[in-house]
Design a protein around this motif. Sequence first.
Motif, mmCIF file in Angstrom:
data_model
loop_
_atom_site.group_PDB
_atom_site.id
_atom_site.type_symbol
_atom_site.label_atom_id
_atom_site.label_comp_id
_atom_site.label_asym_id
_atom_site.label_seq_id
_atom_site.Cartn_x
_atom_site.Cartn_y
_atom_site.Cartn_z
ATOM 1 N N GLU A 1 32.658 45.417 41.947
ATOM 2 C CA GLU A 1 31.386 45.031 41.701
ATOM 3 C C GLU A 1 30.314 46.076 42.367
ATOM 4 O OE1 GLU A 1 33.436 41.432 41.640
ATOM 5 O OE2 GLU A 1 33.382 43.130 43.225
ATOM 6 N N ILE A 2 30.662 46.620 43.414
ATOM 7 C CA ILE A 2 29.851 47.809 44.291
ATOM 8 C C ILE A 2 29.725 48.865 43.340
ATOM 9 C CG2 ILE A 2 30.080 49.440 46.162
ATOM 10 C CD1 ILE A 2 29.109 46.701 46.944
ATOM 11 N N SER A 3 31.009 49.386 42.583
ATOM 12 C CA SER A 3 30.782 50.356 41.853
ATOM 13 C C SER A 3 29.818 50.309 40.536
ATOM 14 C CB SER A 3 32.335 50.916 41.150
ATOM 15 O OG SER A 3 32.922 51.070 42.386
ATOM 16 N N GLU A 4 30.060 48.953 40.042
ATOM 17 C CA GLU A 4 29.183 48.898 38.757
ATOM 18 C C GLU A 4 27.712 48.745 39.163
ATOM 19 O OE1 GLU A 4 28.569 44.988 35.489
ATOM 20 O OE2 GLU A 4 30.123 45.203 37.050
ATOM 21 N N CYS B 1 24.283 44.290 46.616
ATOM 22 C CA CYS B 1 25.610 43.684 46.106
ATOM 23 C C CYS B 1 26.560 43.740 47.313
ATOM 24 C CB CYS B 1 26.276 44.638 45.194
ATOM 25 S SG CYS B 1 27.703 44.036 44.391
ATOM 26 N N LEU B 2 26.916 42.336 47.488
ATOM 27 C CA LEU B 2 28.180 42.115 48.483
ATOM 28 C C LEU B 2 29.352 41.762 47.684
ATOM 29 C CD1 LEU B 2 28.897 41.745 51.565
ATOM 30 C CD2 LEU B 2 28.082 39.326 51.225
ATOM 31 N N SER B 3 30.311 42.596 48.051
ATOM 32 C CA SER B 3 31.639 42.233 47.170
ATOM 33 C C SER B 3 32.653 42.053 48.188
ATOM 34 C CB SER B 3 31.978 43.649 46.394
ATOM 35 O OG SER B 3 33.174 43.306 45.799
ATOM 36 N N THR B 4 33.526 40.891 47.993
ATOM 37 C CA THR B 4 34.418 40.594 48.716
ATOM 38 C C THR B 4 35.770 41.070 48.543
ATOM 39 O OG1 THR B 4 34.364 38.302 48.078
ATOM 40 C CG2 THR B 4 32.955 38.685 49.937
ATOM 41 N N HIS B 5 36.893 40.804 49.247
ATOM 42 C CA HIS B 5 38.170 40.830 48.866
ATOM 43 C C HIS B 5 38.980 40.037 49.929
ATOM 44 C CE1 HIS B 5 41.871 42.867 47.395
ATOM 45 N NE2 HIS B 5 42.264 42.806 48.709
ATOM 46 N N GLY B 6 39.730 38.935 49.385
ATOM 47 C CA GLY B 6 40.379 37.846 50.356
ATOM 48 C C GLY B 6 39.977 36.652 50.078
ATOM 49 N N ALA C 1 28.934 41.815 37.606
ATOM 50 C CA ALA C 1 28.482 41.881 38.963
ATOM 51 C C ALA C 1 27.594 40.753 39.564
ATOM 52 C CB ALA C 1 28.131 43.240 39.642
ATOM 53 N N LEU C 2 26.866 40.051 38.401
ATOM 54 C CA LEU C 2 25.635 39.263 38.970
ATOM 55 C C LEU C 2 25.997 38.321 40.178
ATOM 56 C CD1 LEU C 2 23.958 38.689 35.513
ATOM 57 C CD2 LEU C 2 23.120 39.916 37.433
ATOM 58 N N GLY C 3 27.420 37.709 40.002
ATOM 59 C CA GLY C 3 27.302 36.797 40.964
ATOM 60 C C GLY C 3 27.739 37.427 42.592
ATOM 61 N N HIS C 4 27.427 38.605 42.613
ATOM 62 C CA HIS C 4 27.390 39.268 44.073
ATOM 63 C C HIS C 4 26.166 40.105 44.285
ATOM 64 C CE1 HIS C 4 32.081 38.975 44.131
ATOM 65 N NE2 HIS C 4 31.958 38.682 42.866
#
Length: 225
Positions: free
Chosen positions: A25-28, A156-161, A56-59
């Motif tokens: 999402e960050i890249s987009e 944009c806040l993208s998470t992993h986990g 990426a809208l959700g983020h």
Amino acid sequence: MIFGGRDNEKVVEIGQHLMQNRFPEISEVDAYWTALKGTRLVPGRLDIDPRGIEGALGHVMLLERIAPGIARIRLAGNHLNDLMGMDVRGMPISALIAPQDRARFADYLEQVFTAPAKMVAELAAERAIGKPKLDARLLVLPLSDGDGRITRALACLSTHGTLGRAPRRFGMEAQQCRPLSGAIPLPRPRIYAMAEAPQPFDRPDLRHADSAPRKPYLRLVASDD
């Protein structure tokens, strides 16, 4: 470290490739903002079309600067609401940051609007029972308002986990602010509040004095004896 194939095949840095896979999402959002900006210093808030960042809208968040180092969330995607367990609209973006890192976060956020600059922060969620490991990357990009002032931002806040039990707040692991003009980075501003106005040194401080004059505690008595 790099990987590639035949002579004419594109060579990609492994670190960059992995980061794009972890936080797509960050890249987009970054690519969309850069294309929208074109030759301008920053794009305008009214130029943002949600269809351009549909994946990426959700983020995504739209921010409004309301004071030095403070920005309010005006719009936010569902993933942000899930992180906090509530609707985050109207809250300061610092509500997503762990209390011990909020002052530092405010310093960097202020540069987004004043330099202006692009901010990227590597985050890690606080862990507890029901709150497993969760990493994140935050991107904050400046926007101009209807008067041409830089008082808005696309974030944009993208998470992993694993999301786990809400609310999830994040500590700052690493951060970077890059001025868009290419100038030397501004020194990080210090933000102060609730301070009284300084008093000149050539007169006493009478702000808390009683209206009636006070009698002196000691008096010098002279005697000719």
